[in-house]
Structures are given as structure tokens and as C-alpha cells.
Motif scaffolding. Structure first.
Motif, mmCIF file in Angstrom:
data_model
loop_
_atom_site.group_PDB
_atom_site.id
_atom_site.type_symbol
_atom_site.label_atom_id
_atom_site.label_comp_id
_atom_site.label_asym_id
_atom_site.label_seq_id
_atom_site.Cartn_x
_atom_site.Cartn_y
_atom_site.Cartn_z
ATOM 1 N N THR A 159 3.861 68.539 33.918
ATOM 2 C CA THR A 159 3.468 68.253 32.548
ATOM 3 C C THR A 159 4.235 67.049 32.015
ATOM 4 N N ASP A 160 3.871 66.621 30.833
ATOM 5 C CA ASP A 160 4.610 65.586 30.111
ATOM 6 C C ASP A 160 5.499 66.205 29.029
ATOM 7 N N LEU A 161 4.965 67.210 28.340
ATOM 8 C CA LEU A 161 5.678 67.930 27.287
ATOM 9 C C LEU A 161 5.673 69.411 27.620
ATOM 10 N N ARG A 162 6.807 70.073 27.455
ATOM 11 C CA ARG A 162 6.877 71.505 27.752
ATOM 12 C C ARG A 162 7.544 72.233 26.580
ATOM 13 N N LEU A 163 6.936 73.332 26.157
ATOM 14 C CA LEU A 163 7.509 74.106 25.056
ATOM 15 C C LEU A 163 8.793 74.793 25.492
ATOM 16 N N ILE A 164 9.837 74.671 24.669
ATOM 17 C CA ILE A 164 11.047 75.484 24.791
ATOM 18 C C ILE A 164 11.038 76.475 23.641
ATOM 19 N N ASP A 165 11.067 77.755 23.952
ATOM 20 C CA ASP A 165 11.089 78.819 22.953
ATOM 21 C C ASP A 165 12.162 79.800 23.390
ATOM 22 N N ALA A 166 13.385 79.635 22.874
ATOM 23 C CA ALA A 166 14.524 80.400 23.380
ATOM 24 C C ALA A 166 15.472 80.771 22.253
ATOM 25 N N VAL A 167 15.943 82.026 22.282
ATOM 26 C CA VAL A 167 16.964 82.494 21.344
ATOM 27 C C VAL A 167 18.335 82.171 21.927
ATOM 28 N N ALA A 168 19.221 81.639 21.107
ATOM 29 C CA ALA A 168 20.566 81.287 21.568
ATOM 30 C C ALA A 168 21.359 82.550 21.881
ATOM 31 N N PRO A 169 21.926 82.674 23.086
ATOM 32 C CA PRO A 169 22.712 83.861 23.418
ATOM 33 C C PRO A 169 24.076 83.899 22.737
ATOM 34 N N TYR A 170 24.555 82.747 22.277
ATOM 35 C CA TYR A 170 25.840 82.685 21.575
ATOM 36 C C TYR A 170 25.816 81.458 20.677
ATOM 37 N N ASP A 171 26.827 81.324 19.825
ATOM 38 C CA ASP A 171 26.786 80.331 18.759
ATOM 39 C C ASP A 171 27.617 79.092 19.105
ATOM 40 N N SER A 172 27.182 78.368 20.110
ATOM 41 C CA SER A 172 27.829 77.119 20.470
ATOM 42 C C SER A 172 26.793 75.999 20.473
ATOM 43 N N ALA A 173 27.171 74.855 19.925
ATOM 44 C CA ALA A 173 26.273 73.711 19.939
ATOM 45 C C ALA A 173 25.970 73.258 21.361
ATOM 46 N N ARG A 174 26.876 73.533 22.296
ATOM 47 C CA ARG A 174 26.627 73.091 23.673
ATOM 48 C C ARG A 174 25.425 73.796 24.277
ATOM 49 N N TRP A 175 25.184 75.060 23.903
ATOM 50 C CA TRP A 175 23.988 75.738 24.410
ATOM 51 C C TRP A 175 22.735 74.991 23.967
ATOM 52 N N TYR A 176 22.685 74.596 22.700
ATOM 53 C CA TYR A 176 21.519 73.874 22.193
ATOM 54 C C TYR A 176 21.337 72.558 22.937
ATOM 55 N N LEU A 177 22.416 71.821 23.127
ATOM 56 C CA LEU A 177 22.343 70.519 23.772
ATOM 57 C C LEU A 177 21.935 70.649 25.234
ATOM 58 N N LEU B 73 2.876 81.382 9.794
ATOM 59 C CA LEU B 73 3.574 82.191 8.803
ATOM 60 C C LEU B 73 4.139 81.274 7.725
ATOM 61 N N PRO B 74 3.834 81.534 6.450
ATOM 62 C CA PRO B 74 4.341 80.657 5.393
ATOM 63 C C PRO B 74 5.860 80.565 5.364
ATOM 64 N N GLU B 75 6.536 81.660 5.751
ATOM 65 C CA GLU B 75 8.004 81.678 5.683
ATOM 66 C C GLU B 75 8.663 80.967 6.869
ATOM 67 N N TRP B 76 7.876 80.580 7.862
ATOM 68 C CA TRP B 76 8.440 79.922 9.046
ATOM 69 C C TRP B 76 8.774 78.487 8.667
ATOM 70 N N THR B 77 10.056 78.144 8.673
ATOM 71 C CA THR B 77 10.515 76.850 8.178
ATOM 72 C C THR B 77 10.633 75.844 9.322
ATOM 73 N N PRO B 78 10.035 74.667 9.187
ATOM 74 C CA PRO B 78 10.174 73.651 10.237
ATOM 75 C C PRO B 78 11.548 73.011 10.205
ATOM 76 N N THR B 79 11.910 72.342 11.285
ATOM 77 C CA THR B 79 13.175 71.626 11.353
ATOM 78 C C THR B 79 12.973 70.294 12.052
ATOM 79 N N THR B 80 13.806 69.333 11.741
ATOM 80 C CA THR B 80 13.702 68.009 12.351
ATOM 81 C C THR B 80 14.918 67.665 13.200
ATOM 82 N N GLN B 81 15.926 68.552 13.247
ATOM 83 C CA GLN B 81 17.151 68.255 13.993
ATOM 84 C C GLN B 81 17.386 69.302 15.066
ATOM 85 N N LEU B 82 18.129 68.916 16.082
ATOM 86 C CA LEU B 82 18.382 69.790 17.219
ATOM 87 C C LEU B 82 19.321 70.934 16.861
ATOM 88 N N LEU B 83 20.474 70.635 16.274
ATOM 89 C CA LEU B 83 21.447 71.670 15.931
ATOM 90 C C LEU B 83 21.103 72.272 14.571
#
Length: 485
Positions: free
Chosen positions: A386-404, A295-305
Motif C-alpha cells: 500500500t501507500d497509506l496504512r491505517l494505524i489504530d492502536a491504544v498506547a500501552p503506557y504513557d511515553s512519547a517514545r511509544w507514539y514516535l 460520532l460528534p464527540e470524537w475530536t480530531p487532532t493534527t499533532q502526533l503527541l
């Protein structure tokens, strides 16, 4: 019929007419992902369709509205006291699916089970700040905390913390099951027990929702044929199937979903044992090509948070982001060459992905990007070693600790200790500092390769005036259309 998904859509659309939906009759909803067989989240993880069913028939203390904001559920109101260390909820008059009144003691028992240390509820690790849940009166409960958590209500609004009875299994609404099978349910609004029977109008078809749990191919075909009003739960896995159907752009909706979409570095031995190697792979990955294939509108990111959130500082930006792409490629190629000189033969990394056409596209894009680095990619199943595994998850709440914590799957001892310190911080100021330190530690550890935000899509009929895109990518079935005149 043994057709591939795209061929199945084409076959079902051969007799499909143009969209002739009108704002009449019950709303028909297809939920992608599993069937509607709900169970206790503390014992069995739930698929997406079952989560929609749970949210519709067994609300929690609070709920999400159409925009992803908090609204009352079983609790009609609440207050936060003691500097955020205590949440007091007053329950409204509510009934279980069998007509029995909901009591505070029953609510407390369910919530205690859901947050117990042995619970398999996926939200339990993020509820460790709860000290105890107690019944104050038959209508009031208190949630006492060890540490303040201003984001607690967003966790209580998740379907995994819905309040239900197990015998007979059921909740307090907002919808009731009229009849159901494993894959289909007819739902109708629950009657408010405080209203006089004389004030309750007879239900009409417009009040009802027909919920179907099915595969994406069938859901898309059903919508394109004008036989449903909403397809919900779409991810990158099924996005390519939409191109096989005739669906107007106005019906295609993308949520601004907050969360993680990237690669966890699972095997930290061999070639991936060195953080410099992990960082070099992350830096050389062609993110724009990966997201652009969808999707052209899908924006990549380089940072975790995605943003600062509740951290004391802005998100860490990786050091390699200031280096030219050609130089990044040279760095990883040199590391690969050095490895292969000591370990003759091809260098292969296993990549764990789910099944589906979108995952095949992702595999091709990641494989092509790593091939330019001199690395071969072998695709394996989502749950395989595996060596690499996809994480595809919506954050249930807005805390940086969930991402980390979610990206640490796994991570090194220093990063793990920093994340745990953020969890155990006694106040919000020290928590913010510990989160910032954990962000730095995880960036240095390079346990996760960010690619983008999660891709979440729906197909929405024009009649569903209340549907709204939101960061939770969650769309309650009682907030789809305005009440009929």
C-alpha cells in the motif's frame, strides 16, 4: 445464514424483549475480535478476545484495575531502588491452574522469554531497557535496568506480559477456567491458597463470568436481547452496527483511549517521496468530516503527541495548522497538477484498511477528502502492499517514545536515528531532550498523518457498577461488579 452484519442484528432482534437484566446470575461478556484460544505472546500475536482470556486467567507481576491504574498481580508488593534502575518484586502465595505453587524461578523464565530479542511479543521493542531479570529468593525477583523507566509497571500490567505455564497451559488467576470451548469459557474466581478451606464459601452463579469470543454483530445483538452484560473491544470498525440495534444511550460507553489513529505513509517513493507533498496532504485532509461521520464527540487532532508526556517540550504543531484551509487545498492541488504534468494520467494512492462497515465509512471519507485534492484512492486489505496504512492502536503506557516509534512505520533515517537516541538515553533528563528532538524530526519527515485518538467503545449493563472508562481502554473481568451481599 449468510447475512450482512446489520441484517444479522435485525434478524436476531426480531424476538428480543426489552432490557430485563437484574443483578443476579453470572456475568456474560462478549469480547470482539478472534476466539479465546490463548498462546505464548512471544511466539504468536493474540487477538482481542484471547488477550481478555489471558488477562483473566494468567496475571502478570501487576495488573490494571477498573480505572486503568496499577494493582498487585502475582507480586504482592514492590520497591524501586538505585535511582530507578532496579525493581524488586515480592511474590504472593499463588497457585497455577493445576494447584502447583508459583515460584520465582518460573516467573523469571517466562518473563525472560517474553522480552527476548527474538520474541514476537509486540511489547518487546519497548522493554529494551531491561538488563536482566533474576531470582533473588524463591519469593523475590529483581528486574535490573540499563536505563531508568518510570513507566515499566504499566508494561508489566499488559496481558502480553502475563505469567503462565505452558505444560499444562494456565496461569494463576484471578479467574479459573471451569469449562471452555474455543469460543466460550466459564470462569470462576481462583481460590486464595493462604485462606483456610473453612473460610472459603461455596461459589455462587454471581461469582462466575461467561466469556464469549465473537463477531461484533452477534455481540451487539446478544446485548440488545438482554442475553449479555458487557460487550468489550469495540473499535471504529464496528461502531456503525450499534445504530442497527435498540440500545439505550446509558449503556453505550466510550473510553478516553490514549493512542494513535491516523495514516502511516508506507510508500515513500513517487508522489509521496517529497516531505512537502506529505505535509500538504496532511494539512488538506478534512479531519472534522472524517470523525463527524462516526460520532460528534470524537475530536480530531493534527499533532502526533497528545500532550507533553515525558518530552522536554510541548508537542510539535505542524506548520500548516496556521494556514487557512482554502490555502492548504490550493497548495496540494498545485503539487498534484505539477506531478500530473510530468506523469500523465490519474494520480492514485492505495489505502490499506481492515474489513468492516466502519472501515468502509472511513474509506469513503478519506477518499472524498483526497478527491478534492485531485487524488484518487484505491482501497486494499489491511496487510497488502500500500501507500497509506491505517494505524489504530491504544498506547500501552504513557511515553512519547511509544507514539514516535509506532508512527515511524516507516520514517526517514534522521527521524529513525532520533527515536533510537531517545530509546538509548542514559537518564531521564537526556531522554526527555532526545524525545523532543525525535518529535521535531518526525514532524519534519511527515511519516504519519494524525486524524484522532482511537475510538474504543463498550456496551455495559447497569449491573456492572465497577466498570470505568479509562485511557488504556482495558476492563478486567474481575472488576465488573461489586461482590454480592
Amino acid at each position: 445464514m449468510n447475512l450482512r452484519p446489520a441484517l444479522l442484528i435485525a434478524a436476531l432482534l426480531m424476538t428480543a424483549a426489552c432490557d430485563k437484566r437484574r443483578d443476579a446470575g453470572r456475568v456474560v461478556v462478549s469480547a470482539i475480535g478472534g476466539d479465546l484460544a490463548i498462546g505464548d505472546p512471544s511466539r504468536t500475536p493474540q487477538g482481542y478476545a484471547a488477550r481478555v482470556m489471558m488477562d483473566s486467567t494468567a496475571q502478570g507481576l501487576v495488573r490494571f484495575d477498573a480505572s486503568g491504574q496499577i494493582e498487585p498481580g502475582i507480586a504482592e508488593r514492590w520497591i524501586v531502588i538505585d535511582d530507578g534502575m532496579s525493581y524488586i518484586f515480592r511474590l504472593r502465595d499463588a497457585e497455577w491452574s493445576n494447584g502447583a505453587p508459583v515460584t520465582a524461578s518460573e516467573v523469571v523464565a517466562v518473563l525472560r522469554r517474553q522480552i527476548a530479542a527474538r520474541s514476537r511479543n509486540p511489547l518487546a521493542p519497548f522493554l529494551s531497557a531491561i538488563d536482566e531479570i533474576v531470582e533473588m529468593t524463591p519469593e523475590v525477583i529483581e528486574v535490573r535496568l540499563k536505563r531508568p523507566r518510570p513507566d515499566l509497571l504499566k508494561l508489566f500490567a499488559q496481558p502480553e506480559l502475563a505469567v503462565f505455564r505452558t505444560r499444562p497451559f494456565g496461569g494463576s488467576g484471578p479467574l479459573r477456567v471451569v469449562n471452555r470451548t474455543r469460543d466460550m469459557a466459564l470462569l470462576r474466581p481462583a481460590i486464595d491458597p493462604t485462606r483456610s478451606p473453612d473460610d472459603v464459601a461455596d461459589p455462587t452463579p454471581e461469582d462466575e463470568v461467561r466469556l464469549i469470543g465473537e463477531r461484533a454483530a452477534r455481540a451487539i445483538a446478544r446485548f440488545a436481547a438482554g442475553e449479555s452484560d458487557l460487550v468489550t473491544g469495540g473499535t471504529f470498525v464496528d461502531w456503525p452496527l450499534i445504530g442497527s440495534a435498540t440500545i439505550a444511550p446509558t449503556n453505550r460507553k466510550i473510553d478516553p483511549a490514549a493512542g494513535l489513529f491516523g495514516l502511516a505513509i508506507v510508500n515513500r517513493t513517487g508522489f509521496l517521496a517529497d516531505a512537502r507533498v506529505r505535509a500538504a496532504i496532511s494539512g488538506a485532509l478534512d479531519r472534522q468530516a472524517i470523525v463527524g461521520a462516526f460520532l460528534p464527540e470524537w475530536t480530531p487532532t493534527t499533532q502526533l503527541l497528545p500532550e507533553q508526556l515525558d518530552s522536554a517540550t510541548v508537542p510539535v504543531v505542524p506548520d500548516w495548522s496556521a494556514v487557512a484551509q482554502d490555502d492548504r487545498l490550493q497548495t496540494i492541488r498545485a503539487l498534484v497538477a505539477a506531478w500530473r504534468s510530468a506523469h500523465p494520467g490519474p494520480l492514485t494512492l492505495r489505502l490499506a484498511l481492515p474489513a468492516g462497515p466502519g472501515a468502509t465509512i472511513l474509506y469513503g471519507q478519506i477518499g472524498a477528502s483526497l478527491a478534492t485534492m485531485g487524488i484518487r484512492v484505491q482501497r486494499v486489505g489491511a496487510e497488502e502492499d500500500t501507500d497509506l496504512r491505517l494505524i489504530d492502536a491504544v498506547a500501552p503506557y504513557d511515553s512519547a517514545r511509544w507514539y514516535l516509534a509506532t508512527a515511524c512505520a516507516p520514517c526517514g533515517e534522521a527521524a529513525t536515528a532520533a527515536i533510537d537516541a531517545a530509546r538509548d538515553a542514559p537518564d531521564m533528563a537526556s531522554r526527555a531532550l532526545r524525545i523532543a528532538e525525535a518529535d521535531i524530526a518526525l514532524a519534519a519527515d511527515v511519516a504519519y498523518i494524525p486524524i484522532a485518538r482511537p475510538l474504543r467503545w463498550s456496551l455495559v449493563a447497569v449491573r456492572l457498577k465497577q466498570w470505568e472508562p479509562n485511557a488504556r481502554a482495558w476492563h478486567p473481568l474481575n472488576h465488573l461488579r461489586a461482590a454480592p451481599n
